[in-house]
Scaffold this active site. Structure first.
Site, PDB file in Angstrom:
ATOM      1  N   GLY A  11      32.784 -18.092   9.809  1.00 19.05           N
ATOM      2  CA  GLY A  11      33.826 -17.137  10.210  1.00 19.05           C
ATOM      3  C   GLY A  11      34.981 -17.811  10.929  1.00 19.05           C
ATOM      4  N   PHE A  59      27.705 -16.174  16.743  1.00 21.13           N
ATOM      5  CA  PHE A  59      28.961 -15.506  16.393  1.00 21.13           C
ATOM      6  C   PHE A  59      28.715 -14.346  15.425  1.00 21.13           C
ATOM      7  CE2 PHE A  59      30.516 -19.913  17.119  1.00 21.13           C
ATOM      8  CZ  PHE A  59      31.546 -19.650  18.009  1.00 21.13           C
ATOM      9  N   SER A 115      33.340 -10.501  24.449  1.00 20.66           N
ATOM     10  CA  SER A 115      34.746 -10.097  24.303  1.00 20.66           C
ATOM     11  C   SER A 115      35.264  -9.451  25.578  1.00 20.66           C
ATOM     12  CB  SER A 115      34.836  -9.083  23.163  1.00 20.66           C
ATOM     13  OG  SER A 115      36.065  -8.396  23.203  1.00 20.66           O
ATOM     14  N   TYR A 147      31.473  -1.028  18.698  1.00 21.24           N
ATOM     15  CA  TYR A 147      31.645  -2.484  18.655  1.00 21.24           C
ATOM     16  C   TYR A 147      31.584  -3.068  20.069  1.00 21.24           C
ATOM     17  CZ  TYR A 147      34.318  -6.806  18.975  1.00 21.24           C
ATOM     18  OH  TYR A 147      34.728  -8.067  19.309  1.00 21.24           O
ATOM     19  N   LYS A 203      28.703  -5.596  22.242  1.00 21.84           N
ATOM     20  CA  LYS A 203      28.957  -6.813  23.040  1.00 21.84           C
ATOM     21  C   LYS A 203      28.282  -6.689  24.409  1.00 21.84           C
ATOM     22  CE  LYS A 203      31.225  -9.060  19.960  1.00 21.84           C
ATOM     23  NZ  LYS A 203      30.568 -10.187  19.284  1.00 21.84           N
ATOM     24  N   ASP A 226      43.860   1.718  22.726  1.00 21.69           N
ATOM     25  CA  ASP A 226      44.468   0.515  23.303  1.00 21.69           C
ATOM     26  C   ASP A 226      44.651   0.657  24.803  1.00 21.69           C
ATOM     27  OD1 ASP A 226      44.676  -0.938  21.014  1.00 21.69           O
ATOM     28  OD2 ASP A 226      46.834  -0.640  20.729  1.00 21.69           O
TER      29      ASP A 226
HETATM   30  N1  UFG Z   1      49.542  -4.245  17.716  1.00 20.23           N
HETATM   31  C1  UFG Z   1      50.718  -3.749  17.214  1.00 20.23           C
HETATM   32  N2  UFG Z   1      50.848  -3.671  15.863  1.00 20.23           N
HETATM   33  C2  UFG Z   1      49.873  -4.062  15.001  1.00 20.23           C
HETATM   34  C3  UFG Z   1      48.669  -4.575  15.537  1.00 20.23           C
HETATM   35  C4  UFG Z   1      48.533  -4.653  16.904  1.00 20.23           C
HETATM   36  O1  UFG Z   1      51.628  -3.373  17.962  1.00 20.23           O
HETATM   37  O2  UFG Z   1      50.054  -3.940  13.788  1.00 20.23           O
HETATM   38  C5  UFG Z   1      49.398  -4.342  19.180  1.00 20.23           C
HETATM   39  C6  UFG Z   1      48.218  -3.550  19.706  1.00 20.23           C
HETATM   40  O3  UFG Z   1      48.569  -2.205  19.862  1.00 20.23           O
HETATM   41  C7  UFG Z   1      47.917  -4.290  21.002  1.00 20.23           C
HETATM   42  C8  UFG Z   1      48.298  -5.759  20.676  1.00 20.23           C
HETATM   43  O4  UFG Z   1      49.155  -5.679  19.541  1.00 20.23           O
HETATM   44  O5  UFG Z   1      48.760  -3.830  22.001  1.00 20.23           O
HETATM   45  C9  UFG Z   1      47.104  -6.626  20.318  1.00 20.23           C
HETATM   46  O6  UFG Z   1      46.349  -5.943  19.329  1.00 20.23           O
HETATM   47  P1  UFG Z   1      45.145  -6.630  18.538  1.00 20.23           P
HETATM   48  O7  UFG Z   1      44.588  -5.605  17.604  1.00 20.23           O
HETATM   49  O8  UFG Z   1      45.576  -7.939  17.955  1.00 20.23           O
HETATM   50  O9  UFG Z   1      44.121  -6.985  19.693  1.00 20.23           O
HETATM   51  P2  UFG Z   1      43.375  -6.005  20.702  1.00 20.23           P
HETATM   52  O10 UFG Z   1      43.779  -6.463  22.061  1.00 20.23           O
HETATM   53  O11 UFG Z   1      43.508  -4.588  20.383  1.00 20.23           O
HETATM   54  O12 UFG Z   1      41.881  -6.369  20.315  1.00 20.23           O
HETATM   55  C10 UFG Z   1      41.296  -7.551  20.693  1.00 20.23           C
HETATM   56  C11 UFG Z   1      40.191  -7.968  19.737  1.00 20.23           C
HETATM   57  C12 UFG Z   1      39.052  -6.987  19.763  1.00 20.23           C
HETATM   58  C13 UFG Z   1      38.630  -6.710  21.159  1.00 20.23           C
HETATM   59  C14 UFG Z   1      39.830  -6.277  21.983  1.00 20.23           C
HETATM   60  C15 UFG Z   1      39.551  -5.972  23.408  1.00 20.23           C
HETATM   61  O13 UFG Z   1      40.690  -8.061  18.431  1.00 20.23           O
HETATM   62  O14 UFG Z   1      37.972  -7.550  19.072  1.00 20.23           O
HETATM   63  O15 UFG Z   1      40.789  -7.329  21.956  1.00 20.23           O
HETATM   64  O16 UFG Z   1      39.354  -7.118  24.126  1.00 20.23           O
HETATM   65  F1  UFG Z   1      37.712  -5.741  21.191  1.00 20.23           F
END
Ligand code: UFG
Length: 340
Positions: free
Chosen positions: A13, A83, A127, A152, A156, A302
């Site tokens: 992965g 992982f 995470s 999910y 964790k 979020d």
């Molecule tokens: N975002 C956008 N547009 C997109 C995708 C994401 O604006 O198309 C924003 C999200 O709203 C967030 C930021 O970008 O504010 C980061 O988003 P991600 O999805 O990349 O990451 P997250 O922080 O939501 O998620 C990550 C990991 C998860 C974990 C989470 C909490 O991917 O596995 O952190 O720690 F659960």
């Protein structure tokens, strides 16, 4: 001196493959076990190409106790990094049992076999999601975990607890570390391994690189009314190679018997909050590519802001994130261009 071998479940992965490379480059032997559910053999080939080592690969599902027992019988190793897990937050809400069965089930099987074969060290891939909407920022390892907002996230927390309990028990005989990752991004500078999202990416950086490549028409920035300096959400984006090196530091700590309490937890991030808009700007400056983006409503689930206090990892693991964000995003772009 005998080489110390490490079993890497989910080693084909995204984070697993980068960790395999860094472990090998640090002098460890690795065995990759993966069911290829969300990964490809090309990643194993990439690891082999980068390192010049013919890494052993076993296609097994870690929930399959007999199959995983075969791996324990065939290889000598004292340490395992787990992982192998599903990771789509949204899907986990739709199909919780799929997540509990796979993420928790595979870890229980691994822990049983570690005990049965007297293998000692376990590193668990956790995470920052375990902190939820933390009341104090940056979050330290003693910031209380909050009830998970997705199955999910709950898997964790449950697996962290399983590891803690096994370390504390007399039947376990294991030492363990959980690494709480913030937002892993980027790709190996060789562009031979990287992140391969299935379908429409849920995460920000793959969506950005796909938009830059023309695979997606437009990036939606979810929320510009957060209580943050520019109104967009703050995260702690950690380069995947830096993250992989944190695993090397943690495995070394276990192997050398330096884990103080038997079970330890470390935040793995940069310690620097970056807004979505700032990340978009750094990407544009680093690559010279203009992104088509617009603002959209907040995404359900979020949090406005989360970033790490990384002093514990700096001190105890002797590890620090070093990659500048611009380099990280250039590597992500290089990887995207090779794949789209
Ligand atoms: N975002 C956008 N547009 C997109 C995708 C994401 O604006 O198309 C924003 C999200 O709203 C967030 C930021 O970008 O504010 C980061 O988003 P991600 O999805 O990349 O990451 P997250 O922080 O939501 O998620 C990550 C990991 C998860 C974990 C989470 C909490 O991917 O596995 O952190 O720690 F659960």
């Amino acid at each position: 001196m005998k080489k110390h071998n490490v079993l890497i479940t989910g080693g084909a992965g995204y984070i697993g493959s980068h960790t395999a490379v860094e472990l090998i480059e640090a002098g460890y032997g690795v065995i990759v076990a993966d069911n290829l559910y969300n990964s490809t053999l090309a990643a194993v080939e990439g690891v082999r190409k980068i390192t010049g080592v013919d890494v052993p690969f076993e296609q097994v599902d870690c929930c399959d106790e007999e199959a995983l027992r075969g791996v324990f019988e065939r290889y000598e190793f004292d340490s395992a990094i787990h992982f192998a897990a599903y990771k789509a937050v949204g899907e986990s809400v739709e199909r919780p049992l799929k997540y509990y069965e796979n993420n928790v089930g595979s870890f229980v099987v691994l822990m049983k076999l570690m005990g049965e074969f007297g293998r000692r060290n376990v590193l668990f891939s956790s995470s920052a999601t375990v902190y939820g909407e933390a009341r104090e920022l940056p979050v330290t390892e003693s910031t209380p975990r909050l009830p998970a907002t997705s199955p999910y996230g709950n898997t964790k927390q449950i697996c962290e607890d399983i590891l803690r309990d096994c370390v504390a028990s007399s039947e376990g005989g294991v030492c363990g570390i959980s690494l709480r990752y913030f937002n892993p991004v980027g790709a190996h500078p060789s562009a031979l391994i990287g992140e391969l999202p299935r379908g429409v990416p849920g995460n920000l950086v793959p969506f950005i690189t796909q938009t830059a490549a023309g695979v997606r028409a437009k990036l939606s920035i979810f929320g510009n009314d957060y209580p943050t300096p520019d109104g967009t959400a703050l995260r702690d984006y950690i380069d995947v190679v830096d993250l992989a090196r944190a695993h090397v530091a943690a495995v070394s700590r276990l192997v050398e018997g330096r884990a103080e309490a038997g079970y330890e937890v470390f935040n793995i991030g940069t310690g620097r909050p970056v807004s979505v808009l700032e990340l978009v700007r750094v990407f544009e400056d680093a690559t010279g590519v203009r992104l088509n983006y617009g603002f959209a409503p907040r995404r359900a689930g979020d949090v406005p802001a989360v970033w790490a206090d990384v002093r514990l990892a700096n001190e105890k693991l002797g590890w620090t994130a070093v990659s500048p964000l611009a380099d990280t995003l250039r590597n992500a772009w290089k990887w995207e261009q090779k794949n789209s």
